[in-house]
Scaffold this motif. Structure first.
Motif, PDB file in Angstrom:
ATOM      1  N   UNK A  89       0.828  -1.217   0.000  1.00 53.14           N
ATOM      2  CA  UNK A  89       0.000   0.000   0.000  1.00 53.14           C
ATOM      3  C   UNK A  89       0.857   1.260   0.000  1.00 53.14           C
ATOM      4  N   UNK A  90       2.065   1.176   0.568  1.00 56.46           N
ATOM      5  CA  UNK A  90       2.980   2.322   0.609  1.00 56.46           C
ATOM      6  C   UNK A  90       3.897   2.384  -0.615  1.00 56.46           C
ATOM      7  N   UNK A  91       3.701   1.475  -1.567  1.00 55.27           N
ATOM      8  CA  UNK A  91       4.556   1.387  -2.759  1.00 55.27           C
ATOM      9  C   UNK A  91       6.013   1.132  -2.404  1.00 55.27           C
ATOM     10  N   UNK A  92       6.257   0.453  -1.300  1.00 55.91           N
ATOM     11  CA  UNK A  92       7.614   0.135  -0.851  1.00 55.91           C
ATOM     12  C   UNK A  92       8.026  -1.229  -1.406  1.00 55.91           C
ATOM     13  N   UNK A  93       8.246  -1.262  -2.721  1.00 55.02           N
ATOM     14  CA  UNK A  93       8.584  -2.516  -3.395  1.00 55.02           C
ATOM     15  C   UNK A  93       9.873  -3.120  -2.842  1.00 55.02           C
ATOM     16  N   UNK A  94      10.838  -2.269  -2.491  1.00 53.31           N
ATOM     17  CA  UNK A  94      12.090  -2.771  -1.912  1.00 53.31           C
ATOM     18  C   UNK A  94      11.797  -3.678  -0.713  1.00 53.31           C
ATOM     19  N   UNK A  95      11.068  -3.150   0.270  1.00 54.97           N
ATOM     20  CA  UNK A  95      10.839  -3.901   1.509  1.00 54.97           C
ATOM     21  C   UNK A  95       9.894  -5.066   1.278  1.00 54.97           C
ATOM     22  N   UNK A  96       8.884  -4.869   0.428  1.00 53.00           N
ATOM     23  CA  UNK A  96       7.973  -5.965   0.078  1.00 53.00           C
ATOM     24  C   UNK A  96       8.777  -7.132  -0.499  1.00 53.00           C
ATOM     25  N   UNK A  97       9.699  -6.822  -1.418  1.00 56.15           N
ATOM     26  CA  UNK A  97      10.477  -7.863  -2.076  1.00 56.15           C
ATOM     27  C   UNK A  97      11.425  -8.594  -1.152  1.00 56.15           C
ATOM     28  N   UNK A  98      12.041  -7.859  -0.221  1.00 53.81           N
ATOM     29  CA  UNK A  98      12.912  -8.493   0.772  1.00 53.81           C
ATOM     30  C   UNK A  98      12.102  -9.450   1.635  1.00 53.81           C
ATOM     31  N   UNK A  99      10.949  -8.989   2.117  1.00 57.11           N
ATOM     32  CA  UNK A  99      10.133  -9.835   2.993  1.00 57.11           C
ATOM     33  C   UNK A  99       9.510 -11.013   2.247  1.00 57.11           C
ATOM     34  N   UNK A 100       9.120 -10.833   1.002  1.00 62.43           N
ATOM     35  CA  UNK A 100       8.541 -11.937   0.233  1.00 62.43           C
ATOM     36  C   UNK A 100       9.523 -13.099   0.135  1.00 62.43           C
ATOM     37  N   UNK A 101      10.792 -12.780  -0.090  1.00 62.09           N
ATOM     38  CA  UNK A 101      11.811 -13.824  -0.268  1.00 62.09           C
ATOM     39  C   UNK A 101      12.334 -14.347   1.069  1.00 62.09           C
ATOM     40  N   UNK A 102      12.626 -13.451   1.999  1.00 58.86           N
ATOM     41  CA  UNK A 102      13.293 -13.850   3.244  1.00 58.86           C
ATOM     42  C   UNK A 102      12.342 -14.364   4.310  1.00 58.86           C
ATOM     43  N   UNK A 103      11.082 -13.925   4.291  1.00 55.44           N
ATOM     44  CA  UNK A 103      10.142 -14.292   5.352  1.00 55.44           C
ATOM     45  C   UNK A 103       8.838 -14.870   4.815  1.00 55.44           C
ATOM     46  N   UNK A 104       8.127 -14.110   3.996  1.00 50.79           N
ATOM     47  CA  UNK A 104       6.781 -14.504   3.570  1.00 50.79           C
ATOM     48  C   UNK A 104       6.736 -15.864   2.900  1.00 50.79           C
ATOM     49  N   UNK A 105       7.533 -16.032   1.841  1.00 49.43           N
ATOM     50  CA  UNK A 105       7.563 -17.320   1.149  1.00 49.43           C
ATOM     51  C   UNK A 105       7.967 -18.470   2.060  1.00 49.43           C
TER      52      UNK A 105
END
Length: 196
Positions: free
Chosen positions: A79-95
């Motif tokens: 929602x904040x358009x923070x693709x950098x942090x979204x991408x880090x978390x998707x790979x390192x935590x979320x997935x």
């Protein structure tokens, strides 16, 4: 082509105090280069030192299920358009914690009504959205959250959203360059599982 970085992160070799600071921000025993975000924050060591305990506390909390924490983080970053942090978390935590491709895509392009979410996850998404849009929550949502979480958990989820708004602001102002291994926002074209 992405916008140019505004505040360049520190590069090695680091001063000993900066090296110690960066080591505290990274997971113990990791051989990954300190994140560009952390190396950017290290330009202001006093600020980075003040920030780290809250960030570590959010990621290390046992009060919120880690998967639910990642739902909040992913939705807030999207929602904040923070693709950098979204991408880090998707790979390192979320997935690794079990967020599916459909769920990760929904955090960016979907909504809480997507069929890929269970009731608790849906509540977290709604909380992220209402906080982002209004800086508060409706009475209806607060009542719903009360059936899903205790007050401590609601406060912690709210603080998590606030923390990642702060991170998004820092990323947006500094224009932190993406990590080469991190994910990008998914394309909006693929349908979310369970939807027509």
């Amino acid at each position: 082509m992405s916008d140019p970085v505004r505040i360049l992160p520190l590069e090695p070799p680091y001063e000993p105090d900066v090296e110690q600071l960066l080591a505290k921000w990274m997971p113990p025993g990791t051989d990954v280069t300190p994140l560009a975000l952390f190396r950017t924050l290290a330009i202001h060591p006093e600020l980075a030192t003040r920030m780290r305990p809250l960030g570590a506390g959010i990621l290390g909390s046992r009060l919120i299920d880690p998967l639910l924490r990642e739902v909040m983080i992913s939705r807030t970053c999207a929602r904040c358009s923070a693709e950098y942090e979204w991408g880090v978390h998707a790979v390192a935590f979320g997935g690794p914690l079990g967020l599916t491709a459909a769920q990760l895509r929904s955090t960016v392009h979907g909504d809480p009504h997507d069929n890929c979410w269970d009731p608790r996850q849906r509540g977290v998404l709604r909380l992220a959205d209402e906080l982002h849009d209004t800086s508060t929550v409706s009475d209806d949502l607060f009542a719903e959250l009360g059936t899903l979480f205790d007050h401590r958990q609601i406060l912690e989820l709210t603080a998590t959203a606030g923390w990642y708004h702060t991170i998004a602001y820092l990323i947006g102002v500094a224009r932190v360059a993406p990590e080469p291994w991190a994910a990008s926002f998914p394309a909006p074209t693929a349908p979310i599982a369970g939807q027509q």
